[in-house]
Scaffold this motif. Structure first.
Motif, PDB file in Angstrom:
ATOM      1  N   HIS A 139     117.960  39.238  81.772  1.00  0.00           N
ATOM      2  CA  HIS A 139     116.632  38.300  82.287  1.00  0.00           C
ATOM      3  C   HIS A 139     116.028  37.458  81.042  1.00  0.00           C
ATOM      4  O   HIS A 139     115.586  36.274  81.274  1.00  0.00           O
ATOM      5  CB  HIS A 139     115.539  39.100  82.712  1.00  0.00           C
TER       6      HIS A 139
ATOM      7  N   VAL B 241     109.706  38.458  89.119  1.00  0.00           N
ATOM      8  CA  VAL B 241     110.100  37.709  87.825  1.00  0.00           C
ATOM      9  C   VAL B 241     109.969  36.161  87.895  1.00  0.00           C
ATOM     10  O   VAL B 241     110.612  35.462  88.821  1.00  0.00           O
ATOM     11  CB  VAL B 241     111.669  37.725  87.511  1.00  0.00           C
TER      12      VAL B 241
ATOM     13  N   GLU C   6     109.171  43.673  82.227  1.00  0.00           N
ATOM     14  CA  GLU C   6     108.943  42.143  82.607  1.00  0.00           C
ATOM     15  C   GLU C   6     108.209  41.626  81.072  1.00  0.00           C
ATOM     16  O   GLU C   6     108.514  40.450  80.702  1.00  0.00           O
ATOM     17  CB  GLU C   6     107.984  41.795  83.640  1.00  0.00           C
TER      18      GLU C   6
ATOM     19  N   LEU D 174     110.905  43.386  88.785  1.00  0.00           N
ATOM     20  CA  LEU D 174     111.065  44.131  87.162  1.00  0.00           C
ATOM     21  C   LEU D 174     109.981  44.961  87.198  1.00  0.00           C
ATOM     22  O   LEU D 174     108.829  44.877  87.772  1.00  0.00           O
ATOM     23  CB  LEU D 174     111.143  43.297  86.041  1.00  0.00           C
TER      24      LEU D 174
ATOM     25  N   LYS E 114     106.893  43.984  89.491  1.00  0.00           N
ATOM     26  CA  LYS E 114     106.352  42.683  89.101  1.00  0.00           C
ATOM     27  C   LYS E 114     107.249  41.522  89.419  1.00  0.00           C
ATOM     28  O   LYS E 114     108.621  41.775  88.975  1.00  0.00           O
ATOM     29  CB  LYS E 114     106.115  42.855  87.592  1.00  0.00           C
TER      30      LYS E 114
ATOM     31  N   GLN F 128     102.265  41.018  91.685  1.00  0.00           N
ATOM     32  CA  GLN F 128     102.933  42.408  91.641  1.00  0.00           C
ATOM     33  C   GLN F 128     102.699  43.319  92.843  1.00  0.00           C
ATOM     34  O   GLN F 128     101.559  43.114  93.540  1.00  0.00           O
ATOM     35  CB  GLN F 128     102.131  43.005  90.224  1.00  0.00           C
TER      36      GLN F 128
END
Ligand SMILES: Nc1ncnc2c1ncn2[C@@H]1O[C@H](COP(=O)(O)OP(=O)(O)OP(=O)(O)O)[C@@H](O)[C@H]1O
Length: 648
Positions: free
Chosen positions: A232, A96, A205, A200, A94, A89
């Protein structure tokens, strides 16, 4: 061989246990500086659940596995790779983990069927696979990811080190190539959708990875990433199973555009992840089952016009516009599967209580408009859009789909009819554990009418999520849109009030809003000036109007001065140097760098009856139009009063 590649080859030669065939592949992975490779320490006794190498570069993140077919442990390899990347992160970004592409490296002559769960490269093909990934990660970010994963996986993987000098080496071959690629890369970097493919918001996420045991719903104001999360989720699912998935919506343009984005997110899934407007899906389904009905929207317009001409005298005292009564048939009677006057007389006309219709008036609607319209349509053997949904619904209820979908996503659910929602639910299995995901925002409803979730027989049972961080609109654009009084008495369609745009958190600063006020006759000239002066490329500009008629008029004006246009209904997300022009209904769910929205002063309609409904709808349409703009919004307000009154 250039200096970089000879250094790569030297380094790879020093790794014990690699065959020459494997070395050649890994050298290709490192075809240019700026790529980082982690190689497993034990290539000979590699655990079946591990990748041989992890590659980090500007076009994406990859896990490389030598194979001669699809490994039995494919799922475990994915899980292991995702665990290695899953904790990364950077501030509110963050990584993916399912965006890491697994590539099977196979010997020459071995054919492996690609199905979207992995990519395949034979000798000499890896560099092409790497470039085709189309992510655009910054070099510093690539390096940071490589170092972090190297640190966290230090027991199993070694990061190959190359001398710094390699980066700046004046290697003519390399310089040539990067020079050629630079313009393409720069254009690509300007496209906003690249970033969310790999990074994201942590809240997004979490929702990507959350499992639901039945229908679920994702709400939140405009631009908070509802669709991004859904895409996603679909990509992640496509990695895990080979089942079918469907993304659908009432807006054809949206399905086409999201398909373009999704194919970049999860290539190779074409045969099993489908993007289709709900009507297109229904027509296709019916063609396979029985026969597709003869959809004839223009024929339906003509039939209704005739019926209206005969009956208008009975309705004009309440509301003189034919479109209002057409919507009553489409969105209330047919849209809610009402086939009996009694039921119609008892029905709540959600979203239409500006005009109260008593029993007698409803009987008039039934006998003088609905019945003659339906009879004449039947005589002519033609169908309208609502009929297509109704026929498909009857067919699927009679015989459910034999092969269930893994996921059915319905975007812009606030604008679907109740019958459409029931059809989507039936496609997903029609029960309490159906994998149905509904995305929507009541504040963005641009069609008349409405429904309640309970009427659709869908029980969300606490499976409702809210997103609040706006990633699309720059602050000034957001401020303008948030100031619009866009109300929806139906809230978020599930007896909850819904989160308004003004309560969203905005991430992007600045932005430009230009307001033009003037007589209608000067609108075209002002629009042309505005487009020429906004500083955005034509490919990223949209003119969003309230009606199709107006879209035609303005497209004509732009073409006349040499500004290329593309009707919004023909847009599928592929960049083209033309201004997209269309009614705001067609722009739902999309975004553009600059949006031009001609409108009228608020409050032009009365605040009672159908005028009130129309005014509320117009405010919501305005909100949708302006929130399509990422950086620049131009609002043209028609005002024919003399200049002094306009306050200039
Ligand atoms: N985590 C993110 N990082 C960067 N950009 C993002 C992120 N999430 C979303 N975006 C950007 O915001 C835009 C809006 O996302 P999306 O279309 O999913 O929102 P939405 O909630 O479905 O919007 P709407 O309801 O207005 O249609 C995306 O096109 C993308 O450019």
């Amino acid at each position: 061989m250039n200096a970089w590649l000879s250094r790569v080859t030297d380094t790879l030669t020093r790794i014990p246990g690699l065959t020459s065939h494997q070395r050649t592949f890994l050298a290709e992975a490192l075809a240019e500086p700026g790529r980082y490779l982690l190689v497993h320490r034990d290539p000979v006794d590699l655990p079946a659940t591990h990748a041989h190498a992890l590659l980090f570069c500007g076009t994406g993140l990859f896990a490389l596995r030598f194979a001669e077919g699809v490994p039995a442990e494919l799922d475990e390899i994915h899980r292991d790779v995702e665990a290695r990347f899953g904790r990364l992160q950077f501030g509110r970004e963050k990584l993916v983990p399912h965006d890491v592409q697994l590539v099977l490296l196979v010997p020459a002559g071995i054919g492996v069927r690609v199905d979207g769960r992995f990519a395949v490269a034979g000798p000499g093909e890896l560099d092409r696979v790497i470039r085709a990934r189309q992510r655009h990660l910054r070099p510093t970010r690539v390096q940071a990811i490589a170092n972090t994963v190297a640190h966290q996986s230090a027991r199993e993987y070694d990061l190959l080190e190359f001398e710094e000098a390699a980066q700046g080496a004046a290697d003519p071959a390399l310089l040539d190539r990067s020079e050629v690629l630079a313009p393409q890369r720069n254009t690509a970097l300007q496209r906003p959708f690249q970033h969310w493919m790999t990074f994201l918001d942590p809240e997004q996420e979490i929702l990507v990875a959350r499992n639901y045991t039945g229908p679920a719903r994702l709400t939140g104001p405009a631009g908070t990433g509802k669709t991004v999360v859904a895409l996603h989720r679909m990509a992640r699912q496509a990695r895990r199973s080979t089942g079918r998935q469907l993304y659908t919506t009432f807006v054809k343009t949206l399905a086409n555009c999201q398909e373009t984005y999704f194919r970049r997110l999860a290539p190779g899934t074409e045969s099993r992840v489908q993007f289709a407007g709900l009507h297109a899906w229904a027509l296709d389904f019916l063609a396979q089952r029985i026969a597709a009905p003869k959809l004839d929207p223009h024929g339906a317009d003509r039939v209704f016009s005739r019926v209206w001409e005969r009956a208008r005298a009975d309705f004009e005292d309440i509301e003189p516009r034919a479109s209002y009564w057409r919507e009553e048939i489409d969105r209330v009677i047919k849209g809610r599967e009402i086939d009996d006057l009694d039921v119609y007389q008892r029905a709540d006309r959600y979203g239409r209580n500006g005009v109260r219709l008593g029993d007698d008036r409803r009987a008039d609607v039934w006998h003088k408009l609905y019945v003659p319209y339906v009879s004449e349509m039947r005589e002519r053997g033609i169908s309208d859009y609502s009929d297509v949904i109704a026929i498909a619904l009857a067919e699927i209820r009679n015989e459910p789909l034999p092969e269930p979908y893994d996921a059915v996503v319905v975007d812009e659910v606030q604008d679907i009819t109740l019958a459409g929602l029931r059809l989507a639910h039936a496609i997903a299995g029609g029960n309490g554990s159906s994998p149905l995901l509904l995305l929507g925002d009541g504040q963005q409803q641009v069609y008349a009418g409405g429904w309640r979730m309970a009427e659709a027989g869908i029980d969300l049972r606490g499976r409702g999520e809210i997103l609040r961080v706006n990633y699309r609109n720059r602050r000034r654009v957001w401020e303008n849109a948030a100031g619009i009084d866009a109300v929806n008495e139906l809230g978020d369609f599930d007896d909850a009030p819904g989160v308004p745009l003004r309560d969203a958190d905005v991430t992007l600063p600045d932005g430009v809003v230009r307001i033009w006020r003037g007589p209608d006759q000067y609108l075209e000239a002002a629009l042309v000036d505005g487009i020429r002066g906004c500083g955005k490329p034509l490919s990223d500009i949209a003119v969003l109007t309230r009606t199709r008629h107006e879209a035609g008029r303005l497209a004509g004006a732009l073409e006349a001065v040499g500004i290329a246009t593309l009707p919004l209904e023909d847009y599928d997300g592929t960049p083209r140097a033309a201004v997209k022009v269309g009614a705001v209904h067609r722009a739902k769910g999309l975004d553009f760098a600059a949006v031009f929205h001609p409108t009228w002063p608020a409050g032009a309609d009365s605040r009672t009856g159908a005028g009130r409904e129309r005014a509320e709808l117009a405010e919501r349409q305005k909100l949708v139009a302006i929130t399509r703009a990422r950086d620049y919004a131009w609002i043209g307000i028609r005002d024919d009063r003399p200049e002094i009154q306009r306050g200039r």
